[in-house]
Design an enzyme around this catalytic site. Structure first.
Site, mmCIF file in Angstrom:
data_model
loop_
_atom_site.group_PDB
_atom_site.id
_atom_site.type_symbol
_atom_site.label_atom_id
_atom_site.label_comp_id
_atom_site.label_asym_id
_atom_site.label_seq_id
_atom_site.Cartn_x
_atom_site.Cartn_y
_atom_site.Cartn_z
ATOM 1 N N TYR A 22 -9.267 15.285 -5.109
ATOM 2 C CA TYR A 22 -8.517 14.694 -6.229
ATOM 3 C C TYR A 22 -7.769 15.784 -7.007
ATOM 4 O O TYR A 22 -6.584 15.619 -7.350
ATOM 5 C CB TYR A 22 -9.516 13.967 -7.121
ATOM 6 C CG TYR A 22 -8.933 13.193 -8.281
ATOM 7 C CD1 TYR A 22 -8.256 11.983 -8.067
ATOM 8 C CD2 TYR A 22 -9.083 13.636 -9.592
ATOM 9 C CE1 TYR A 22 -7.745 11.262 -9.142
ATOM 10 C CE2 TYR A 22 -8.579 12.919 -10.660
ATOM 11 C CZ TYR A 22 -7.913 11.737 -10.432
ATOM 12 O OH TYR A 22 -7.404 11.016 -11.493
ATOM 13 N N ASP A 66 0.882 -1.167 0.000
ATOM 14 C CA ASP A 66 0.000 0.000 0.000
ATOM 15 C C ASP A 66 0.916 1.212 0.000
ATOM 16 O O ASP A 66 1.519 1.539 1.032
ATOM 17 C CB ASP A 66 -0.892 -0.056 1.248
ATOM 18 C CG ASP A 66 -1.701 1.219 1.424
ATOM 19 O OD1 ASP A 66 -1.461 2.211 0.688
ATOM 20 O OD2 ASP A 66 -2.567 1.243 2.314
HETATM 21 P P1 NAD Z 1 -7.902 2.184 -11.527
HETATM 22 O O1 NAD Z 1 -8.771 2.386 -10.356
HETATM 23 O O2 NAD Z 1 -8.318 1.265 -12.608
HETATM 24 O O3 NAD Z 1 -6.437 1.756 -11.067
HETATM 25 C C1 NAD Z 1 -5.795 2.327 -9.959
HETATM 26 C C2 NAD Z 1 -4.902 1.279 -9.380
HETATM 27 O O4 NAD Z 1 -4.231 1.838 -8.231
HETATM 28 C C3 NAD Z 1 -5.666 0.044 -8.898
HETATM 29 O O5 NAD Z 1 -5.005 -1.115 -9.336
HETATM 30 C C4 NAD Z 1 -5.616 0.172 -7.378
HETATM 31 O O6 NAD Z 1 -5.650 -1.063 -6.702
HETATM 32 C C5 NAD Z 1 -4.270 0.851 -7.209
HETATM 33 N N1 NAD Z 1 -4.152 1.476 -5.905
HETATM 34 C C6 NAD Z 1 -5.055 2.285 -5.297
HETATM 35 N N2 NAD Z 1 -4.611 2.637 -4.087
HETATM 36 C C7 NAD Z 1 -3.395 2.033 -3.933
HETATM 37 C C8 NAD Z 1 -2.445 2.019 -2.892
HETATM 38 N N3 NAD Z 1 -2.649 2.684 -1.744
HETATM 39 N N4 NAD Z 1 -1.311 1.303 -3.062
HETATM 40 C C9 NAD Z 1 -1.079 0.622 -4.206
HETATM 41 N N5 NAD Z 1 -1.955 0.593 -5.217
HETATM 42 C C10 NAD Z 1 -3.102 1.298 -5.079
HETATM 43 O O7 NAD Z 1 -7.624 3.637 -12.092
HETATM 44 P P2 NAD Z 1 -6.925 4.143 -13.449
HETATM 45 O O8 NAD Z 1 -7.971 4.853 -14.218
HETATM 46 O O9 NAD Z 1 -6.127 3.074 -14.081
HETATM 47 O O10 NAD Z 1 -5.982 5.267 -12.822
HETATM 48 C C11 NAD Z 1 -4.562 5.152 -12.772
HETATM 49 C C12 NAD Z 1 -3.980 6.523 -12.490
HETATM 50 O O11 NAD Z 1 -4.367 7.411 -13.553
HETATM 51 C C13 NAD Z 1 -4.524 7.150 -11.214
HETATM 52 O O12 NAD Z 1 -3.498 7.874 -10.579
HETATM 53 C C14 NAD Z 1 -5.594 8.103 -11.711
HETATM 54 O O13 NAD Z 1 -5.818 9.155 -10.842
HETATM 55 C C15 NAD Z 1 -4.970 8.545 -13.019
HETATM 56 N N6 NAD Z 1 -5.945 9.085 -13.969
HETATM 57 C C16 NAD Z 1 -6.969 8.321 -14.448
HETATM 58 C C17 NAD Z 1 -7.873 8.866 -15.365
HETATM 59 C C18 NAD Z 1 -9.027 8.094 -15.940
HETATM 60 O O14 NAD Z 1 -9.883 8.701 -16.604
HETATM 61 N N7 NAD Z 1 -9.094 6.785 -15.790
HETATM 62 C C19 NAD Z 1 -7.723 10.200 -15.759
HETATM 63 C C20 NAD Z 1 -6.674 10.945 -15.244
HETATM 64 C C21 NAD Z 1 -5.777 10.379 -14.352
#
Ligand code: NAD
Length: 248
Positions: free
Chosen positions: A157, A65
């Site tokens: 966020y 984590d």
């Molecule tokens: P997602 O929820 O599919 O994946 C996020 C991953 O982070 C998951 O595997 C989760 O288990 C892991 N995670 C969460 N908390 C954690 C912790 N404390 N320790 C270790 N792992 C942890 O989301 P995503 O869409 O793939 O997002 C990935 C990144 O991209 C994030 O930082 C998100 O903010 C960013 N992002 C996503 C989008 C979007 O539209 N999907 C847009 C802009 C930015």
């Protein structure tokens, strides 16, 4: 042999979504990849198999984590113990807890800041002694266009993601003398589990705001990360937007 052969990469939160696509992109270009996960052991181990089949010389799933400083440090230490070095650190782990501010609890504020922003400091702090000794390293922090533009219902966020941009620039300034680059990637709306939580009617509104007329794919973000770590040796302190034009 891929262009990232002999490179060791850690991608936080990479069992699914954008992180998974980044792990696959780096692995398919020859990097050894550490797949960090917090809960999804099976998905992480399945990804390790996929990476090994598709060109990664080695891959390893490590539970941590990263919002906990001790676990973030342990993730970096185990990587070094196992592979002897660390070349690429991608801070991707992130969560949302969306409410308009009048309904946003203190816990939701703290938790998102801790997971999305503080985790980047924890992993970078842990990796610093190795990067400075090696006199090389590349850090990519995954921010969001929301950190640049703001977004209704995402004060926590947006603050965390804007914080990543400031952190990235400062880390770039401090680490340049050690030949370590630090950049941020700001995705727009990307089709992942995080995006799937957006209500359908809101998605229609969002799509109308994206000049390219579609949400992005995780691979769109992964390719930008690959560009930075393969061809970005003179790029540092920058923010690359991968957002279909939703924020310019
Ligand atoms: P997602 O929820 O599919 O994946 C996020 C991953 O982070 C998951 O595997 C989760 O288990 C892991 N995670 C969460 N908390 C954690 C912790 N404390 N320790 C270790 N792992 C942890 O989301 P995503 O869409 O793939 O997002 C990935 C990144 O991209 C994030 O930082 C998100 O903010 C960013 N992002 C996503 C989008 C979007 O539209 N999907 C847009 C802009 C930015």
């Amino acid at each position: 042999m891929g262009c990232l052969h002999n490179k060791i990469a850690v991608v936080t939160g990479s069992a699914r979504g954008i992180g998974r696509a980044i792990a696959e992109e780096l692995g398919s270009h020859g990097a050894t990849v550490v797949v960090n996960y917090s809960h999804s052991k099976e998905a992480a181990e399945e990804l390790v198999e996929v990476l090994l089949r598709n060109g990664a010389p080695h891959a390893l799933a490590i539970r941590a984590d990263v919002s906990d400083p001790a676990q973030a440090a342990e993730l970096i230490a185990r990587t070094i113990d196992t592979f002897g070095r660390l070349d690429i650190l991608v801070n991707n782990a992130g969560i949302t807890a969306d409410h308009a501010m009048k309904n946003l609890s203190i816990d939701e504020w703290d938790h998102v800041i801790q997971v999305d922003l503080s985790s980047c400091f924890y992993t970078v702090k842990a990796a610093l002694p190795y990067f400075t000794r090696q006199e090389s390293g590349q850090i990519v922090n995954i921010s969001s266009f929301v950190g640049e533009a703001g977004n209704f219902g995402q004060a926590n966020y947006a603050a965390a993601k804007a914080g990543i941009v400031g952190f990235t620039k400062t880390a770039a300034l401090e680490l340049a003398r050690y030949n370590v680059t630090v950049n941020a990637v700001c995705p727009g709306f990307i089709e992942t589990a995080m995006y799937a939580t957006v209500p359908e009617n809101l998605k229609e509104v969002i799509l109308k705001r994206i000049p390219l007329g579609r949400a992005g794919k995780p691979q769109d973000v992964a390719r930008a990360v690959r560009f930075l770590v393969v061809d970005g040796e003179y790029i540092t302190g920058q923010t690359i937007n991968v957002n279909g034009g939703i924020y310019m």
